[in-house]
Write a protein that holds these residues in place. Structure first.
Motif, mmCIF file in Angstrom:
data_model
loop_
_atom_site.group_PDB
_atom_site.id
_atom_site.type_symbol
_atom_site.label_atom_id
_atom_site.label_comp_id
_atom_site.label_asym_id
_atom_site.label_seq_id
_atom_site.Cartn_x
_atom_site.Cartn_y
_atom_site.Cartn_z
ATOM 1 N N HIS A 65 0.258 -1.512 0.107
ATOM 2 C CA HIS A 65 -0.025 0.222 -0.391
ATOM 3 C C HIS A 65 0.408 1.607 0.324
ATOM 4 N N SER A 93 -7.103 4.618 -5.422
ATOM 5 C CA SER A 93 -7.840 4.592 -4.787
ATOM 6 C C SER A 93 -8.371 6.210 -5.616
ATOM 7 N N GLU A 94 -9.639 7.026 -5.316
ATOM 8 C CA GLU A 94 -10.648 8.074 -5.864
ATOM 9 C C GLU A 94 -9.109 9.028 -6.692
ATOM 10 N N GLY A 96 -6.385 8.699 -8.477
ATOM 11 C CA GLY A 96 -5.819 7.802 -8.331
ATOM 12 C C GLY A 96 -5.006 8.197 -9.541
ATOM 13 N N ASP A 124 -7.458 5.784 -12.012
ATOM 14 C CA ASP A 124 -9.186 6.077 -11.649
ATOM 15 C C ASP A 124 -9.478 6.609 -13.163
ATOM 16 N N GLY A 160 -11.071 1.644 -6.251
ATOM 17 C CA GLY A 160 -11.748 1.512 -4.796
ATOM 18 C C GLY A 160 -12.237 -0.336 -4.724
ATOM 19 N N ASP A 223 -0.694 9.624 -4.679
ATOM 20 C CA ASP A 223 -1.971 9.017 -5.094
ATOM 21 C C ASP A 223 -2.112 7.284 -4.179
ATOM 22 N N LYS A 224 -2.762 7.586 -3.204
ATOM 23 C CA LYS A 224 -2.889 6.269 -2.504
ATOM 24 C C LYS A 224 -3.271 5.011 -3.196
#
Length: 235
Positions: A65, A93-94, A96, A124, A160, A223-224
């Motif tokens: 992660h 991630s959103e 991302g 995303d 997600g 970003d995640k």
């Protein structure tokens, strides 16, 4: 008896020829886990082999992660790979952005993993601005970044959710798969490749796409992002 003897000898000779032919065929390597689900063993920060990896790269429920924020650096494999088949799952991630980069060279003269390595985009598509940049979708998830768009924009799952990706590099050809669909295919060298590079942002980059072997990288784009079930076999 003489007939049986001759038949047996003929069958034995055929078996030997079949075995010799099988031995002559190229063999695929065994699958090798690149992530044990518990540690970052086998990985290091780009151009920082032997040094501690940033704590922004963590282990979360059996996944690598990246927790977000700039400055951690891209994560790269200790080992280099030439022809290979890579399987990996990713979740973004959103809004991302990240990427899976291959044939990365760590010569000090190169500033980043993407200075030399082509990228399979992780994005995303619905909300990241880069999804709507570039040309004809060549910044979308699964694309050969800034060079070739995916042929099926419905293959990707939304932010997600986990996506199953596969990257195959063999005999000067590459294939990108996303959730079971082959979405990109291209030559990795020669006139076809040179033309794609010439029409991309990489056209004046000295080392881009020039190496037939190198490290794999997971990109810190700020970003995640999560990666899991990572395995590879050399071809």
């Amino acid at each position: 008896m003489k007939y049986l003897k001759h038949t047996t000898l003929a069958l034995a000779a055929f078996a030997m020829l079949f075995t010799a032919d099988a031995d002559a065929r190229p063999k695929k390597g065994k699958w090798e886990k690149l992530f044990d689900g518990k540690s970052l063993a086998g990985w290091h920060t780009y151009k920082k082999a032997g040094q501690p990896v940033s704590d922004k790269w963590t282990i979360d429920d059996g996944a690598i992660h990246f927790t977000g924020g700039r400055g951690a650096g891209d994560l790269v494999t200790d080992k280099e790979y030439g022809d290979f088949e890579l399987e990996i799952e990713w979740k973004i991630s959103e809004k991302g952005n990240s990427g899976i980069i291959y044939h990365v060279n760590e010569d000090p003269k190169y500033g980043a993993t993407y200075s030399t390595g082509p990228e399979m985009q992780v994005l995303d598509d619905a909300k990241h601005p880069d999804s709507f940049a570039g040309s004809a979708g060549n910044h979308k998830a699964g694309s050969l970044y800034d060079m070739l768009p995916p042929n099926d924009l419905t293959a990707v799952k939304p932010a997600g959710e986990w996506n199953k990706a596969k990257l195959v590099i063999k005999d000067g050809r590459a294939e990108h798969y996303l959730n079971g669909k082959k979405i990109v295919e291209y030559a990795t060298n020669g006139p076809e490749w040179d033309k794609m590079v010439a029409n991309s942002k990489f056209k004046s980059w000295e080392g881009f796409g020039k190496f037939a072997k190198g490290h794999l990288a997971l990109q810190d784009h700020g970003d995640k992002v999560w990666y899991r079930n990572i395995r590879i076999r050399e071809l």
